[in-house]
Design a protein around this motif. Sequence first.
Motif, PDB file in Angstrom:
ATOM      1  N   PHE A  36      38.126  55.217  13.321  1.00 22.15           N
ATOM      2  CA  PHE A  36      38.074  55.126  14.772  1.00 22.15           C
ATOM      3  C   PHE A  36      36.628  55.287  15.202  1.00 22.15           C
ATOM      4  CE2 PHE A  36      42.299  56.713  13.734  1.00 22.15           C
ATOM      5  CZ  PHE A  36      43.099  55.872  14.482  1.00 22.15           C
ATOM      6  N   TYR A  37      36.251  54.626  16.307  1.00 30.57           N
ATOM      7  CA  TYR A  37      34.855  54.708  16.717  1.00 30.57           C
ATOM      8  C   TYR A  37      34.700  54.526  18.223  1.00 30.57           C
ATOM      9  CZ  TYR A  37      34.976  49.574  16.779  1.00 30.57           C
ATOM     10  OH  TYR A  37      35.295  48.267  17.051  1.00 30.57           O
ATOM     11  N   ASP A  38      33.504  54.877  18.682  1.00 30.19           N
ATOM     12  CA  ASP A  38      33.109  54.763  20.084  1.00 30.19           C
ATOM     13  C   ASP A  38      32.137  53.595  20.187  1.00 30.19           C
ATOM     14  OD1 ASP A  38      31.904  54.986  22.588  1.00 30.19           O
ATOM     15  OD2 ASP A  38      31.766  57.156  22.518  1.00 30.19           O
ATOM     16  N   GLU A  39      32.516  52.547  20.881  1.00 30.59           N
ATOM     17  CA  GLU A  39      31.695  51.338  20.962  1.00 30.59           C
ATOM     18  C   GLU A  39      30.374  51.559  21.685  1.00 30.59           C
ATOM     19  OE1 GLU A  39      34.113  48.367  22.773  1.00 30.59           O
ATOM     20  OE2 GLU A  39      35.130  47.833  20.892  1.00 30.59           O
ATOM     21  N   THR A  40      30.255  52.651  22.432  1.00 29.99           N
ATOM     22  CA  THR A  40      29.016  52.908  23.170  1.00 29.99           C
ATOM     23  C   THR A  40      27.953  53.568  22.297  1.00 29.99           C
ATOM     24  OG1 THR A  40      29.662  55.114  23.947  1.00 29.99           O
ATOM     25  CG2 THR A  40      30.359  53.218  25.267  1.00 29.99           C
ATOM     26  N   LYS A  41      28.315  53.969  21.086  1.00 34.02           N
ATOM     27  CA  LYS A  41      27.386  54.633  20.175  1.00 34.02           C
ATOM     28  C   LYS A  41      26.960  53.686  19.060  1.00 34.02           C
ATOM     29  CE  LYS A  41      28.004  58.612  22.300  1.00 34.02           C
ATOM     30  NZ  LYS A  41      26.952  59.296  23.075  1.00 34.02           N
ATOM     31  N   GLN A  42      25.896  54.087  18.356  1.00 34.35           N
ATOM     32  CA  GLN A  42      25.377  53.278  17.260  1.00 34.35           C
ATOM     33  C   GLN A  42      25.422  54.058  15.952  1.00 34.35           C
ATOM     34  OE1 GLN A  42      24.360  50.022  17.562  1.00 34.35           O
ATOM     35  NE2 GLN A  42      24.974  50.136  19.724  1.00 34.35           N
ATOM     36  N   GLY A  43      25.560  53.327  14.852  1.00 30.30           N
ATOM     37  CA  GLY A  43      25.490  53.935  13.524  1.00 30.30           C
ATOM     38  C   GLY A  43      26.579  54.968  13.304  1.00 30.30           C
ATOM     39  N   TRP A  44      26.210  56.035  12.526  1.00 29.15           N
ATOM     40  CA  TRP A  44      27.196  57.049  12.185  1.00 29.15           C
ATOM     41  C   TRP A  44      27.646  57.835  13.408  1.00 29.15           C
ATOM     42  CZ3 TRP A  44      29.169  55.585   8.025  1.00 29.15           C
ATOM     43  CH2 TRP A  44      28.394  55.042   7.001  1.00 29.15           C
ATOM     44  N   ALA A  45      26.827  57.882  14.447  1.00 32.58           N
ATOM     45  CA  ALA A  45      27.201  58.603  15.668  1.00 32.58           C
ATOM     46  C   ALA A  45      28.383  57.943  16.378  1.00 32.58           C
ATOM     47  CB  ALA A  45      26.011  58.689  16.612  1.00 32.58           C
ATOM     48  N   SER A  46      28.682  56.710  16.013  1.00 32.24           N
ATOM     49  CA  SER A  46      29.767  55.996  16.688  1.00 32.24           C
ATOM     50  C   SER A  46      31.154  56.415  16.195  1.00 32.24           C
ATOM     51  CB  SER A  46      29.602  54.487  16.497  1.00 32.24           C
ATOM     52  OG  SER A  46      29.775  54.117  15.131  1.00 32.24           O
ATOM     53  N   PHE A  47      31.244  57.011  15.009  1.00 31.61           N
ATOM     54  CA  PHE A  47      32.551  57.344  14.450  1.00 31.61           C
ATOM     55  C   PHE A  47      33.200  58.501  15.196  1.00 31.61           C
ATOM     56  CE2 PHE A  47      30.736  55.316  10.580  1.00 31.61           C
ATOM     57  CZ  PHE A  47      31.669  54.297  10.484  1.00 31.61           C
ATOM     58  N   ILE A  48      34.484  58.352  15.478  1.00 26.90           N
ATOM     59  CA  ILE A  48      35.298  59.429  16.029  1.00 26.90           C
ATOM     60  C   ILE A  48      35.911  60.172  14.844  1.00 26.90           C
ATOM     61  CG2 ILE A  48      37.282  60.028  17.452  1.00 26.90           C
ATOM     62  CD1 ILE A  48      35.041  58.849  19.088  1.00 26.90           C
ATOM     63  N   THR A  49      35.608  61.459  14.713  1.00 23.77           N
ATOM     64  CA  THR A  49      36.082  62.229  13.570  1.00 23.77           C
ATOM     65  C   THR A  49      36.765  63.506  14.040  1.00 23.77           C
ATOM     66  OG1 THR A  49      34.088  63.586  13.275  1.00 23.77           O
ATOM     67  CG2 THR A  49      34.078  61.365  12.297  1.00 23.77           C
ATOM     68  N   ALA A  50      37.161  64.312  13.069  1.00 21.11           N
ATOM     69  CA  ALA A  50      37.807  65.588  13.388  1.00 21.11           C
ATOM     70  C   ALA A  50      36.850  66.559  14.060  1.00 21.11           C
ATOM     71  CB  ALA A  50      38.394  66.203  12.121  1.00 21.11           C
ATOM     72  N   ARG A  51      35.549  66.312  14.000  1.00 21.23           N
ATOM     73  CA  ARG A  51      34.624  67.134  14.779  1.00 21.23           C
ATOM     74  C   ARG A  51      34.873  66.926  16.273  1.00 21.23           C
ATOM     75  NH1 ARG A  51      31.193  65.347  10.625  1.00 21.23           N
ATOM     76  NH2 ARG A  51      30.486  63.585  11.883  1.00 21.23           N
ATOM     77  N   ASP A  52      35.296  65.707  16.630  1.00 13.15           N
ATOM     78  CA  ASP A  52      35.614  65.389  18.027  1.00 13.15           C
ATOM     79  C   ASP A  52      37.062  65.718  18.368  1.00 13.15           C
ATOM     80  OD1 ASP A  52      33.011  63.856  18.417  1.00 13.15           O
ATOM     81  OD2 ASP A  52      33.938  62.658  16.838  1.00 13.15           O
ATOM     82  N   ILE A  53      37.971  65.416  17.412  1.00 13.76           N
ATOM     83  CA  ILE A  53      39.401  65.621  17.630  1.00 13.76           C
ATOM     84  C   ILE A  53      39.966  66.338  16.398  1.00 13.76           C
ATOM     85  CG2 ILE A  53      41.613  64.500  18.118  1.00 13.76           C
ATOM     86  CD1 ILE A  53      40.059  62.060  19.111  1.00 13.76           C
ATOM     87  N   PRO A  54      39.949  67.658  16.365  1.00 10.78           N
ATOM     88  CA  PRO A  54      40.413  68.395  15.183  1.00 10.78           C
ATOM     89  C   PRO A  54      41.824  68.017  14.728  1.00 10.78           C
ATOM     90  CG  PRO A  54      39.279  69.876  16.674  1.00 10.78           C
ATOM     91  CD  PRO A  54      39.425  68.562  17.408  1.00 10.78           C
ATOM     92  N   GLU A  55      42.684  67.622  15.682  1.00 11.78           N
ATOM     93  CA  GLU A  55      44.072  67.277  15.327  1.00 11.78           C
ATOM     94  C   GLU A  55      44.170  66.094  14.374  1.00 11.78           C
ATOM     95  OE1 GLU A  55      42.780  67.673  18.374  1.00 11.78           O
ATOM     96  OE2 GLU A  55      44.298  68.295  19.837  1.00 11.78           O
TER      97      GLU A  55
END
Length: 231
Positions: A36-55
């Motif tokens: 999963f990713y955030d289209e407004t970000k670039q590179g590795w910062a674009s990934f949505i991970t458990a740091r953002d959503i622990p669930e």
Amino acid sequence: MVREITRYPVKSFAGESMESCPLHAYGLYGDRYCAFYDETKQGWASFITARDIPEMLGYQAKLVDGVVNVTAPNGERFSWNDELLQEIQKKSRRKISMSGYQAPHPTRSNLMSVDQASILVITDSSLRHLERIWGKKVDRRRFRANLLLSLDGKHNERDWIGKHLLFGDAVLEVQASCERCSLITIDPDTCESDFTLLGTVYEELDLSFGVYARVRKTGHIQVGQTVYVTD
């Protein structure tokens, strides 16, 4: 010796334990090629991970005949599709997208969502050492390693950097230590955080635990296989 093999078909979802797995040029077959990713970000910062959503750690992903199957914590089942995207989107205010689905392929390294090299390796010796200095039992799943190696005696895998690990006909080159982040503070079962673990790794282990390795020779890895370290 290879004690455990874990593949993560979806980045930041729970992985699947395997008795054996083909090792392709990009890493374990099917490992972390969906994300999963955030289209407004670039590179590795674009990934949505458990740091953002622990669930996310509570969702179990498996690869069955080249298709991703996901089981939610409540038992609901999903494929890699819009229904799963909507499920994860409920947990964030950020607009989330998902990577396009293609079946894993031996040479499609561009599908992987890895942070550095292809394979993350930890050892039972290092886990025992961390338990002693942290003073608590350590759940190996916090470190999301692909390979857990069982060692005799005292070893420091950081001494392997620049060396090669031989698994039968397969060969990995150890490249760097793995610098840890807040992800290891999250309990894989409860999704609750304990930042004292990260503090211990920072103070006692220079924020590193485990090593990254890249594939030098493809082959097949299996549990119980003897591992040799060479120059």
